[in-house]
Each structure stands twice: as C-alpha cells, then as structure tokens.
Design an enzyme around this catalytic site. Sequence first.
Site, PDB file in Angstrom:
ATOM      1  N   GLU A   1      46.320  37.479  36.904  1.00 23.78           N
ATOM      2  CA  GLU A   1      45.067  36.991  37.488  1.00 23.78           C
ATOM      3  C   GLU A   1      44.877  37.623  38.861  1.00 23.78           C
ATOM      4  OE1 GLU A   1      44.745  32.681  38.009  1.00 23.78           O
ATOM      5  OE2 GLU A   1      43.295  33.010  39.630  1.00 23.78           O
TER       6      GLU A   1
ATOM      7  N   ARG B   1      39.541  37.506  46.266  1.00 21.94           N
ATOM      8  CA  ARG B   1      39.648  37.049  47.657  1.00 21.94           C
ATOM      9  C   ARG B   1      39.764  38.209  48.628  1.00 21.94           C
ATOM     10  NH1 ARG B   1      44.200  32.328  46.722  1.00 21.94           N
ATOM     11  NH2 ARG B   1      43.225  31.548  44.839  1.00 21.94           N
TER      12      ARG B   1
ATOM     13  N   THR C   1      39.569  32.974  41.132  1.00 17.17           N
ATOM     14  CA  THR C   1      38.769  32.471  42.255  1.00 17.17           C
ATOM     15  C   THR C   1      37.282  32.741  42.003  1.00 17.17           C
ATOM     16  OG1 THR C   1      40.664  33.127  43.644  1.00 17.17           O
ATOM     17  CG2 THR C   1      38.779  32.184  44.766  1.00 17.17           C
TER      18      THR C   1
ATOM     19  N   LYS D   1      42.605  24.911  33.736  1.00 18.81           N
ATOM     20  CA  LYS D   1      43.599  25.010  34.804  1.00 18.81           C
ATOM     21  C   LYS D   1      43.587  23.666  35.519  1.00 18.81           C
ATOM     22  CE  LYS D   1      43.467  27.387  39.311  1.00 18.81           C
ATOM     23  NZ  LYS D   1      43.268  28.700  39.956  1.00 18.81           N
TER      24      LYS D   1
END
Length: 212
Positions: A45, A49, A73, A133
């Site tokens: 993943e 960011r 994210t 998640k």
Amino acid sequence: MKTASPNIRDIMATSTVIPVLTIQRLEHAVPLAEALVRGGLRVLEVTLRTSCALEAIRAMRAAVPAAIVGGGTLTRARDLSACAAAGAQFGVTPGLTAELIAAAAKSRFPMLPGIMTPTELIAARAAGFDACKLFPAQQAGGVGMLKALGGPFPDHVFCPTGGVTRANAVEYLALPNVLCVGGSWITPAAAMATADWTTIESLAREAAALHS
Ligand code: 3PG
C-alpha cells in the site's frame, strides 16, 4: 447496488501483512518494492502522503510485476481516479464517505474502506463492502474490538491497521475475522532514509512468516 470489489478479499488473502508505505523519494520506489517482494510481501500500500506517491505506484507497477500495488490514504474521489490511472490495483481509505462510496461504485476500483465504529461498519455494509480496514485498530480497541464486531457481523472480514506491530500482529491474525494486517513497522523511517533495503527485506521476511 453492490459497490464493493469482488476481489478485495482475494488481495487480502494473498498476504498476511500489508506494508503501509510512505515514499519520500521516487528513486526508492522500485528497490523498496523489490526488497519487500523478495522478503515475501507482495501486497503493497503506497500512501498518497508524499508528492511522488502516484509516480511511485506507476514505477512499481512497471518494474515489479510480482507486486500487487495499491494506493492508500484515499480521502477524495479524485484520489481513486488518480490511483487507478497510475496503475494501482486496489485502494485503501482511512474512513468512508458518501463521496468515496460513489467514486468506488463508478470506478469499480477494488477498495478496502476504513471504519472504526459499528455505525460506520453498517454504512459500509449497506454500500456493499464485506471487507474493511479497522482504523486506527489499536486505538479503536484492537483485538477486543474485533472480537466484539464478530458477534453482530460474523461474515465481515478486516485488515486492522494502525498500531499493529511485529509484537501484536499474531494476536490479530489469530482472529477468524482478520484476513491480514497492515502496518508501517516493516519500513522504519531510518531504513527508508538510508535506502537500507537489506534491513527492510529482512523485516518483510519476518512479517511474511507471521501467522496465527
Ligand atoms: C497508516 O495509515 O499510517 C497506517 O495505519 C499505519 O499505521 P502504523 O504506522 O501504526 O503501522
């Protein structure tokens, strides 16, 4: 209408640990992915960011075909489309909004949405997701929270992420409703900064060997 991807569970079942990656330098993307795959972790993943995140996804997909690369994210609809355009094979969100549900339905992008409460889980299930998640897992109640959620939602599976470590991962993985865990402990900031792929490969190998 179902909005969840039909194959997010398959992706989760491919690896017991999904490394959560924050890539500061584009030139690290390929050697990092290669080290993780060598260590036995194929599902990666890449968090959006950093400014090079999308290019990192693109580079990994081009150079490391054994890796299954997702974008993380994701908080806005445009993050999903940008990740898909970069070649990402799935997406991970820290939470779930109406905007993200609509974007997932439109794109059919395999998504692992983040939830933290029963109410959020009910909303995710109503949108068609059968895998989520749990984020932030440790802060949300950790193993006890997942056991409790297994009561009313026995068919729902999770990837707990946030506060999961080498020390507590096995306890999470022992739960029947946990398919895999996510975490950043495999890629310590110091090893990333110094391009210490040997250390990261060794941490990946150790993580890949974890099981309940
Ligand atoms: C994140 O999105 O930052 C992940 O939850 C990773 O959390 P961790 O750094 O506690 O593993």
